[in-house]
Design a protein around this motif. Structure first.
Motif, PDB file in Angstrom:
ATOM      1  N   GLN A   1      -1.654   5.389   0.127  1.00  0.00           N
ATOM      2  CA  GLN A   1      -1.433   4.257  -1.022  1.00  0.00           C
ATOM      3  C   GLN A   1      -2.897   3.572  -1.112  1.00  0.00           C
ATOM      4  O   GLN A   1      -3.169   2.978  -2.047  1.00  0.00           O
TER       5      GLN A   1
ATOM      6  N   SER B   1      -5.169   2.970  -4.358  1.00  0.00           N
ATOM      7  CA  SER B   1      -5.587   1.775  -4.539  1.00  0.00           C
ATOM      8  C   SER B   1      -7.091   1.572  -4.832  1.00  0.00           C
ATOM      9  O   SER B   1      -7.333   1.139  -5.759  1.00  0.00           O
TER      10      SER B   1
ATOM     11  N   LEU C   1      -9.160  -1.888  11.006  1.00  0.00           N
ATOM     12  CA  LEU C   1      -8.622  -0.365  10.829  1.00  0.00           C
ATOM     13  C   LEU C   1      -9.825   0.575  11.179  1.00  0.00           C
ATOM     14  O   LEU C   1      -9.572   1.705  11.267  1.00  0.00           O
TER      15      LEU C   1
ATOM     16  N   SER D   1       5.360  -3.537   9.839  1.00  0.00           N
ATOM     17  CA  SER D   1       4.226  -3.867  10.721  1.00  0.00           C
ATOM     18  C   SER D   1       4.456  -3.675  12.214  1.00  0.00           C
ATOM     19  O   SER D   1       3.539  -3.153  12.904  1.00  0.00           O
TER      20      SER D   1
ATOM     21  N   LEU E   1       5.353  -5.106  -7.356  1.00  0.00           N
ATOM     22  CA  LEU E   1       5.609  -3.732  -6.894  1.00  0.00           C
ATOM     23  C   LEU E   1       6.503  -2.901  -7.461  1.00  0.00           C
ATOM     24  O   LEU E   1       6.429  -1.749  -7.466  1.00  0.00           O
TER      25      LEU E   1
END
Ligand code: FAQ
Length: 331
Positions: free
Chosen positions: A51, A55, A150, A219, A282
């Motif tokens: 994803q 993006s 990240l 999450s 979405l």
């Protein structure tokens, strides 16, 4: 004889592989492609990394729209470099996802068929030059806040890709800020254009961090696995805290009448994000979803000859390399 209770103990005990995976994660070490990992960990990473790659690739379009119309040669060169960086980010990320066993073709097919997600933010239009400033300042700004943690993700190839990506995003954010600063120091019309762009990009950039924590199904597990380090709401809060002093320097108003410092919580209170709009985007119903996918599909089809030529070139080069070393003659 083994009783049913013993059997359930045997079944629940972690295998050696699971144990060493858990230890690596607990000790802040990295999981590498050849290490054993739970299937669900692998799937989550493929989902998030692909994803993220999509993006970056779709994210080239809103800015690509301005390359031919940038107001000066210098602005054009900077914008081209930024859009090229985004292509590069997409490629590092596709490569990181490939180390988990998926293929580039499969990921691209899912994107083109409209089955894969990519960031909601890239489904909004870019009608003015100030949008380049707002994207850099707000969208890249949000990307940095989300992506710096990240760099410590538990999966090695993803974390390493993020280090370089974050360095480049940091340059992107500054160029956006500088575009807005220049406009804010210009004419009334330029100031209005900058404010209008920020009004349009502010809320979608807050939504980029994902749904509120109590509506974020992935999450908790992702944080246990140390893929995500902070929750969506925590990062959103951190982002707003970063924007407020920068908006003051710019002389821009953040379009949230409820935004105010709260002495008790030591953070900003903010207004409600339009989550209905977010979920509509979405589902594919944002202002530019159809246009973005169509453009990607066309580019993919028109690029088929390049992929074929590159594959043929690789095939011929490896054949001549083999025959030059004699291995081709032996076979
Ligand atoms: N857009 O349970 P969670 C950039 C989905 S790169 C679309 O909270 P998770 C650079 C989510 O996938 C921007 N979908 O999910 C640039 C999930 O659906 P699924 C991209 C969203 O994964 C700048 C469902 O909602 N950055 O900007 C969004 O734990 C300028 C439930 O959500 C990354 O991808 C959204 N905004 O957290 C380029 C960073 N938010 O898969 C060009 C890496 C959520 O279950 C120009 N990704 N969803 O069907 C992440 O950190 C995470 O994946 C989150 C979502 C935080 C995006």
């Amino acid at each position: 004889m083994t009783s049913p209770a013993d059997l359930s103990l045997v079944h629940d005990a972690p295998s050696d592989e699971e144990h060493s995976f858990d230890e690596l994660v607990a000790n802040e070490q990295r999981i590498e492609p050849r290490d054993w990992m739970p299937d669900a960990y692998r799937k989550t990473l493929i989902r998030q990394i692909s994803q993220h790659a999509h993006s970056e690739i779709i994210g080239m379009q809103p800015e690509g729209n301005w390359i031919t119309r940038a107001p000066s040669l210098k602005r054009k060169a900077i914008l081209m470099a930024k859009v090229q960086d985004e292509a590069g980010h997409g490629l590092y990320l596709y490569s990181a996802a490939q180390t988990l066993g998926t293929t580039r073709e499969e990921m691209m097919r899912q994107l083109i068929d409209g089955k894969a997600k990519y960031s909601s933010i890239f489904n909004y239009p870019t009608p003015t030059w100030a949008d380049m400033g707002a994207i850099g300042w707000l969208v890249d700004g949000a990307a940095i806040v989300n992506q710096v943690p990240l760099c410590r993700a538990s999966y090695g190839p993803y974390a390493r890709a993020m280090v370089r990506i974050c360095k480049e995003e940091s340059f992107h954010q500054r160029q956006g800020f500088e575009i807005l600063l220049t406009l804010m120091q210009g004419t009334d019309e330029q100031r209005e254009m900058a404010q209008d762009a920020v009004n349009r990009w502010y809320w979608p950039s807050l939504a980029m961090f994902g749904p509120p924590d109590d509506q974020s199904p992935n999450s908790a597990q992702s944080m246990k696995w140390k893929i995500k380090r902070f929750s969506n709401d925590d990062l959103r809060q951190r982002f707003v805290g970063m924007l407020v002093p920068q908006a003051e320097i710019l002389g821009i108003t953040l379009p949230d009448p409820d935004l105010k410092w709260n002495d008790e919580t030591q953070q900003y209170d903010m207004g409600e994000i339009d989550w209905d709009e977010f979920f509509e985007v979405l589902k594919g119903n944002g202002p530019c979803n159809a246009e973005r996918l169509e453009r990607r599909r066309t580019a993919h089809e028109e690029g088929a000859w390049v992929r074929e030529a590159a594959a043929e070139y690789a095939r011929v080069s490896s054949r001549s390399a083999r025959s030059a070393t004699g291995s081709g003659m032996a076979s």
